[in-house]
Design a protein around this motif. Structure first.
Motif, PDB file in Angstrom:
ATOM      1  N   ILE A  20       9.935   6.081  29.853  1.00  0.00           N
ATOM      2  CA  ILE A  20      10.149   7.528  29.770  1.00  0.00           C
ATOM      3  C   ILE A  20      10.920   8.002  28.545  1.00  0.00           C
ATOM      4  N   ILE A  21      11.621   7.107  27.859  1.00  0.00           N
ATOM      5  CA  ILE A  21      12.388   7.538  26.688  1.00  0.00           C
ATOM      6  C   ILE A  21      11.634   7.086  25.441  1.00  0.00           C
ATOM      7  N   PRO A  22      11.224   8.019  24.593  1.00  0.00           N
ATOM      8  CA  PRO A  22      10.439   7.647  23.424  1.00  0.00           C
ATOM      9  C   PRO A  22      11.264   6.948  22.349  1.00  0.00           C
ATOM     10  N   GLU A  23      10.612   6.062  21.638  1.00  0.00           N
ATOM     11  CA  GLU A  23      11.104   5.356  20.445  1.00  0.00           C
ATOM     12  C   GLU A  23      12.587   4.974  20.420  1.00  0.00           C
ATOM     13  N   GLY A  24      12.879   3.932  19.684  1.00  0.00           N
ATOM     14  CA  GLY A  24      14.250   3.454  19.523  1.00  0.00           C
ATOM     15  C   GLY A  24      14.669   2.521  20.646  1.00  0.00           C
ATOM     16  N   ARG A  25      15.692   1.748  20.382  1.00  0.00           N
ATOM     17  CA  ARG A  25      16.206   0.803  21.361  1.00  0.00           C
ATOM     18  C   ARG A  25      17.136   1.531  22.327  1.00  0.00           C
ATOM     19  N   LYS A  26      16.818   1.482  23.602  1.00  0.00           N
ATOM     20  CA  LYS A  26      17.598   2.190  24.598  1.00  0.00           C
ATOM     21  C   LYS A  26      18.628   1.267  25.220  1.00  0.00           C
ATOM     22  N   ILE A  27      19.824   1.786  25.430  1.00  0.00           N
ATOM     23  CA  ILE A  27      20.894   1.026  26.050  1.00  0.00           C
ATOM     24  C   ILE A  27      20.986   1.457  27.510  1.00  0.00           C
ATOM     25  N   ILE A  28      21.017   0.472  28.407  1.00  0.00           N
ATOM     26  CA  ILE A  28      21.206   0.732  29.829  1.00  0.00           C
ATOM     27  C   ILE A  28      22.662   0.443  30.140  1.00  0.00           C
ATOM     28  N   LEU A  29      23.347   1.390  30.774  1.00  0.00           N
ATOM     29  CA  LEU A  29      24.771   1.254  31.069  1.00  0.00           C
ATOM     30  C   LEU A  29      24.996   1.519  32.557  1.00  0.00           C
ATOM     31  N   ASP A  30      25.483   0.495  33.246  1.00  0.00           N
ATOM     32  CA  ASP A  30      25.749   0.592  34.681  1.00  0.00           C
ATOM     33  C   ASP A  30      27.249   0.431  34.891  1.00  0.00           C
ATOM     34  N   CYS A  31      27.933   1.548  35.107  1.00  0.00           N
ATOM     35  CA  CYS A  31      29.391   1.531  35.303  1.00  0.00           C
ATOM     36  C   CYS A  31      29.690   1.456  36.778  1.00  0.00           C
ATOM     37  N   GLY A  32      30.073   0.277  37.232  1.00  0.00           N
ATOM     38  CA  GLY A  32      30.419   0.088  38.628  1.00  0.00           C
ATOM     39  C   GLY A  32      31.926   0.016  38.805  1.00  0.00           C
ATOM     40  N   LYS A  94      37.379   5.115  28.958  1.00  0.00           N
ATOM     41  CA  LYS A  94      37.000   5.177  27.544  1.00  0.00           C
ATOM     42  C   LYS A  94      37.282   3.842  26.857  1.00  0.00           C
ATOM     43  N   ILE A  95      38.425   3.236  27.180  1.00  0.00           N
ATOM     44  CA  ILE A  95      38.783   1.938  26.598  1.00  0.00           C
ATOM     45  C   ILE A  95      37.772   0.872  27.008  1.00  0.00           C
ATOM     46  N   VAL A  96      37.386   0.865  28.275  1.00  0.00           N
ATOM     47  CA  VAL A  96      36.410  -0.117  28.757  1.00  0.00           C
ATOM     48  C   VAL A  96      35.064   0.091  28.072  1.00  0.00           C
ATOM     49  N   LEU A  97      34.611   1.345  27.975  1.00  0.00           N
ATOM     50  CA  LEU A  97      33.309   1.611  27.351  1.00  0.00           C
ATOM     51  C   LEU A  97      33.316   1.260  25.866  1.00  0.00           C
ATOM     52  N   GLU A  98      34.408   1.526  25.178  1.00  0.00           N
ATOM     53  CA  GLU A  98      34.504   1.120  23.769  1.00  0.00           C
ATOM     54  C   GLU A  98      34.391  -0.394  23.644  1.00  0.00           C
ATOM     55  N   HIS A  99      35.013  -1.114  24.559  1.00  0.00           N
ATOM     56  CA  HIS A  99      34.934  -2.581  24.566  1.00  0.00           C
ATOM     57  C   HIS A  99      33.492  -3.050  24.806  1.00  0.00           C
ATOM     58  N   VAL A 100      32.808  -2.406  25.749  1.00  0.00           N
ATOM     59  CA  VAL A 100      31.430  -2.774  26.065  1.00  0.00           C
ATOM     60  C   VAL A 100      30.529  -2.549  24.857  1.00  0.00           C
ATOM     61  N   PHE A 101      30.649  -1.398  24.200  1.00  0.00           N
ATOM     62  CA  PHE A 101      29.824  -1.134  23.024  1.00  0.00           C
ATOM     63  C   PHE A 101      30.153  -2.098  21.887  1.00  0.00           C
ATOM     64  N   SER A 109      27.374   6.650  19.196  1.00  0.00           N
ATOM     65  CA  SER A 109      26.865   7.888  18.609  1.00  0.00           C
ATOM     66  C   SER A 109      25.432   7.701  18.115  1.00  0.00           C
ATOM     67  N   GLY A 110      24.594   8.640  18.472  1.00  0.00           N
ATOM     68  CA  GLY A 110      23.207   8.625  18.027  1.00  0.00           C
ATOM     69  C   GLY A 110      22.318   7.657  18.780  1.00  0.00           C
ATOM     70  N   LYS A 111      22.819   6.994  19.805  1.00  0.00           N
ATOM     71  CA  LYS A 111      22.025   6.035  20.579  1.00  0.00           C
ATOM     72  C   LYS A 111      21.485   6.693  21.841  1.00  0.00           C
ATOM     73  N   LYS A 112      20.368   6.186  22.297  1.00  0.00           N
ATOM     74  CA  LYS A 112      19.815   6.633  23.563  1.00  0.00           C
ATOM     75  C   LYS A 112      20.408   5.737  24.652  1.00  0.00           C
ATOM     76  N   VAL A 113      21.143   6.349  25.577  1.00  0.00           N
ATOM     77  CA  VAL A 113      21.818   5.601  26.634  1.00  0.00           C
ATOM     78  C   VAL A 113      21.351   6.119  27.988  1.00  0.00           C
ATOM     79  N   VAL A 114      20.934   5.198  28.847  1.00  0.00           N
ATOM     80  CA  VAL A 114      20.599   5.522  30.223  1.00  0.00           C
ATOM     81  C   VAL A 114      21.777   5.083  31.070  1.00  0.00           C
ATOM     82  N   LEU A 115      22.417   6.030  31.724  1.00  0.00           N
ATOM     83  CA  LEU A 115      23.588   5.768  32.564  1.00  0.00           C
ATOM     84  C   LEU A 115      23.148   5.781  34.019  1.00  0.00           C
ATOM     85  N   THR A 116      23.420   4.701  34.733  1.00  0.00           N
ATOM     86  CA  THR A 116      23.013   4.635  36.136  1.00  0.00           C
ATOM     87  C   THR A 116      23.919   5.503  36.989  1.00  0.00           C
ATOM     88  N   GLN A 117      23.421   5.820  38.159  1.00  0.00           N
ATOM     89  CA  GLN A 117      24.168   6.641  39.103  1.00  0.00           C
ATOM     90  C   GLN A 117      24.070   5.991  40.470  1.00  0.00           C
TER      91      GLN A 117
END
Length: 122
Positions: A20-32, A94-101, A109-117
């Motif tokens: 469903i997301i066109p072009e580019g490398r998509k990042i999947i992020l599951d914050c549990g 924010k600190i955890v997400l910076e570490h993950v990236f 910035s500028g990346k396509k990110v799919v965040l789970t819910q």
């Protein structure tokens, strides 16, 4: 059982993101509440799995497994950014997400990110 559920959920999201997301490398992020899992759409498994915890000892801040290890040895103070699938400490999240990236060798910035819910039918 839970480990396999997370892998299956990650795989299904990767397939969905590719379609469903066109072009580019998509990042999947599951914050549990316990772990943050991140990877790329189309991959079989998450590239990064980090315990969702922040530790502080002196002037230093530690994230994930390092925070857990330091807490046992140096009595660092641990905090969890999420509780019951909700972010309760934004600065720590924010600190955890910076570490993950950083582990992904990506900048958000500028990346396509799919965040789970989380599912609400529990």
């Amino acid at each position: 059982m839970t480990k396999y559920f997370h892998v299956l959920a990650f795989l299904s999201l990767c397939c969905l993101a590719v379609s469903i997301i066109p072009e580019g490398r998509k990042i999947i992020l599951d914050c549990g509440t316990g772990f943050v899992k991140a990877g790329y759409a189309g991959d079989d498994l998450p590239s990064v799995v980090v315990p969702n915890v922040v530790g502080r000892g002196g002037d230093k801040v530690y994230v994930g497994q390092e925070a857990l290890d330091r807490a046992m040895v140096y009595q660092a103070n641990l905090t969890r950014p999420m509780e019951n699938c909700e972010v309760i400490k934004r600065a720590d999240m924010k600190i955890v997400l910076e570490h993950v990236f950083k582990q992904l060798n990506e900048t958000p910035s500028g990346k396509k990110v799919v965040l789970t819910q989380p599912s609400l039918d529990v």
